[in-house]
Design an enzyme around this catalytic site. Structure first.
Site, PDB file in Angstrom:
ATOM      1  N   LYS A   1       5.548  -1.773   9.123  1.00 24.09           N
ATOM      2  CA  LYS A   1       4.306  -1.002   8.988  1.00 24.09           C
ATOM      3  C   LYS A   1       3.868  -0.392  10.316  1.00 24.09           C
ATOM      4  CE  LYS A   1       3.649  -2.829   4.777  1.00 24.09           C
ATOM      5  NZ  LYS A   1       3.550  -2.136   3.500  1.00 24.09           N
TER       6      LYS A   1
ATOM      7  N   LYS B   1       7.162  -7.413   8.179  1.00 25.92           N
ATOM      8  CA  LYS B   1       6.149  -6.477   7.684  1.00 25.92           C
ATOM      9  C   LYS B   1       5.466  -5.773   8.840  1.00 25.92           C
ATOM     10  CE  LYS B   1       1.973  -6.216   4.813  1.00 25.92           C
ATOM     11  NZ  LYS B   1       1.081  -6.931   3.865  1.00 25.92           N
TER      12      LYS B   1
ATOM     13  N   ASN C   1      -4.151  -7.796  -8.060  1.00 32.14           N
ATOM     14  CA  ASN C   1      -3.732  -8.967  -7.295  1.00 32.14           C
ATOM     15  C   ASN C   1      -4.825 -10.028  -7.345  1.00 32.14           C
ATOM     16  OD1 ASN C   1      -1.311  -7.843  -6.527  1.00 32.14           O
ATOM     17  ND2 ASN C   1      -2.019  -7.167  -4.527  1.00 32.14           N
TER      18      ASN C   1
ATOM     19  N   LEU D   1      -1.921   0.515   4.881  1.00 34.77           N
ATOM     20  CA  LEU D   1      -1.706  -0.040   6.218  1.00 34.77           C
ATOM     21  C   LEU D   1      -0.717   0.810   7.007  1.00 34.77           C
ATOM     22  CD1 LEU D   1      -1.979  -2.205   8.412  1.00 34.77           C
ATOM     23  CD2 LEU D   1      -0.300  -3.581   7.149  1.00 34.77           C
TER      24      LEU D   1
ATOM     25  N   ASP E   1       0.742  -3.082  -5.274  1.00 28.29           N
ATOM     26  CA  ASP E   1       1.864  -2.274  -4.798  1.00 28.29           C
ATOM     27  C   ASP E   1       2.229  -1.159  -5.771  1.00 28.29           C
ATOM     28  OD1 ASP E   1       2.327  -3.711  -2.398  1.00 28.29           O
ATOM     29  OD2 ASP E   1       3.281  -5.294  -3.549  1.00 28.29           O
TER      30      ASP E   1
ATOM     31  N   PRO F   1       0.214   4.246  -2.674  1.00 29.11           N
ATOM     32  CA  PRO F   1       0.280   4.574  -1.243  1.00 29.11           C
ATOM     33  C   PRO F   1       0.159   3.312  -0.398  1.00 29.11           C
ATOM     34  CG  PRO F   1      -1.847   5.201  -2.169  1.00 29.11           C
ATOM     35  CD  PRO F   1      -0.964   4.843  -3.321  1.00 29.11           C
ATOM     36  N   ASP F   2       0.851   3.285   0.708  1.00 32.17           N
ATOM     37  CA  ASP F   2       0.808   2.159   1.641  1.00 32.17           C
ATOM     38  C   ASP F   2      -0.287   2.451   2.667  1.00 32.17           C
ATOM     39  OD1 ASP F   2       1.263   0.283   3.701  1.00 32.17           O
ATOM     40  OD2 ASP F   2       3.356   0.076   3.084  1.00 32.17           O
TER      41      ASP F   2
ATOM     42  N   PHE G   1      -2.776  -7.746   6.907  1.00 35.32           N
ATOM     43  CA  PHE G   1      -2.708  -9.085   6.337  1.00 35.32           C
ATOM     44  C   PHE G   1      -1.442  -9.206   5.500  1.00 35.32           C
ATOM     45  CE2 PHE G   1      -6.806  -9.740   7.912  1.00 35.32           C
ATOM     46  CZ  PHE G   1      -7.234 -11.035   7.647  1.00 35.32           C
TER      47      PHE G   1
END
Length: 399
Positions: free
Chosen positions: A342, A338, A208, A307, A276, A304-305, A324
């Site tokens: 989350k 989001k 990113n 947050l 992602d 993996p996520d 963020f």
């Protein structure tokens, strides 16, 4: 704020050692007691008499001084100070510190102390950029050693570049920051920052667009309020924050592992721009063009996520979790969704459309979304955003 503080000042060898005499004077002006320690090389540039006259203290030089060592003086010296400062910190001293060597008074003090240590590097630009020095620096920062400088500029050797010892006012600020008892003293805060790099093959990766500047600014702002900060960063362009524990990672999976290792924490701020997706099976060798125009087929897997993983922990969840959201349209709507998805406490959202100049720039304009609604902040420098966010975090943790 330095009144009554005792600072053990280790003076290494190098032409920049002349600044240590002014540093003694400036610290004493602010009420600090300064106890000088001269290395053998340091004595080539600074005399014991000048250091003693300016500090009004005995100058310590010899590990095997019979008078001092009769009472284990090196242990007492290392424990009696509120802060140990190494200025200048030469490549040799940094190498000793990083590798646990203790063959003179200065290195023994540094091994024996239970207090915070601030180093002020000073050396030739090639020495500073040498891989060994950079490895040692990374080790020291990982050990929690605070670093001030170096600056970039002309050197006594005639070369120009990074390695010049920080100026005395900057060092004094570093000392004050290291001794500051702020509202977040005793609080442990985890921060992620920068991009992640997900390998396609040994020379290509997915990433990113993130410089890591906002994450660094947040870490600096929280540390200035007295927090014990763990800074987990991907391969960012921005300078690393000072006075924090730094963990360097590359991929999203490495970042998650580092985050889980760093917990528990009182708060966690997830400012990293984590990729992602990753290539499901990265190639061990460079993918070549076949000369026939046939394109390689890449199969992706979801990363993996981080947050969501931390926000939804059943045990050990930080008391405050801040995420963020970098968006290009419908910023508040997407960020609000989001946050709900989350299950974090706050989302700091911003518009990173190319025309805003925010991605990679020095300014930011954010909306902070919580269960109280969406609060739009004016556009300001990333340092100002960080200080305001740090103040909000401090208030939340005091409630």
């Amino acid at each position: 704020m330095l009144a009554g503080k005792k600072i053990l000042l280790i003076i290494g060898g190098g032409i920049a050692a002349f600044k240590s005499l002014d540093l003694i004077r400036r610290l004493r002006e602010r009420g600090a007691e300064v106890v000088p320690v001269l290395t053998k090389a340091g004595e080539e540039f600074v005399t014991p008499l000048s250091a003693s006259a300016l500090s009004a203290q005995k100058v310590y030089r010899d590990l095997f001084d019979l008078t001092d060592e009769a009472e284990m003086g090196h242990i007492e010296l290392s424990r009696a100070a509120d802060l140990v400062v190494v200025a200048p910190a030469t490549a040799d001293l940094m190498g000793k510190m990083a590798n646990g060597l203790a063959n003179d008074l200065a290195s023994t003090l540094l091994m024996a102390t239970d207090k915070r240590v601030l180093i002020v590097p000073a050396m030739n630009v090639r020495m500073w950029e040498h891989p060994a020095t950079q490895r040692n620096l990374a080790t020291l920062q990982g050990d929690g050693i605070l670093v001030c400088g170096p600056d970039e500029g002309a050197m006594a050797c005639g070369e120009f570049g990074p390695g010049r010892m920080a100026e005395v006012p900057e060092i004094v600020e570093g000392v004050e920051a290291a001794l500051r008892d702020g509202p977040l003293k005793g609080k442990r805060i985890l921060i992620t920052s920068g991009p992640t790099h997900e390998p396609i093959d040994p020379v290509r990766y997915i990433a990113n667009r993130s410089s890591g500047a906002q994450g660094t600014a947040i870490a600096n702002a929280l540390a200035a309020l007295g927090a014990d900060v763990v800074f987990v960063t991907g391969p960012a362009d921005a300078a690393r924050p000072r006075g924090v524990e730094i963990v360097e990672v590359q991929s999203a999976r490495e970042m998650l592992e580092a985050v889980e290792t760093a917990l528990p924490a009182d708060a966690a701020v997830f400012a990293a721009a984590v990729a992602d997706w990753r290539v499901a099976s990265a190639s061990d060798s460079k993918i070549k063009k076949d000369g026939m125009g046939k394109l390689p087929v890449l199969e992706f897997a979801e990363n993996p996520d981080i947050l969501a993983t931390v926000s939804q922990m059943k045990a050990g969840r930080p008391g405050l979790v801040v995420g963020f959201a970098a968006e290009t349209d419908d910023v508040v709507a997407h960020a609000t969704a989001k946050r709900e998805r989350k299950q974090c406490d706050w989302i700091v959202a911003n518009d990173v459309s190319p025309e805003t100049g925010i991605m990679g720039g020095s300014e930011n304009q954010v909306v902070v979304i919580s269960d109280q609604g969406a609060e739009a902040w004016p556009r300001m420098g990333k340092d100002q955003v960080a200080k305001r966010l740090a103040a909000e975090i401090s208030t939340a943790l005091q409630e």
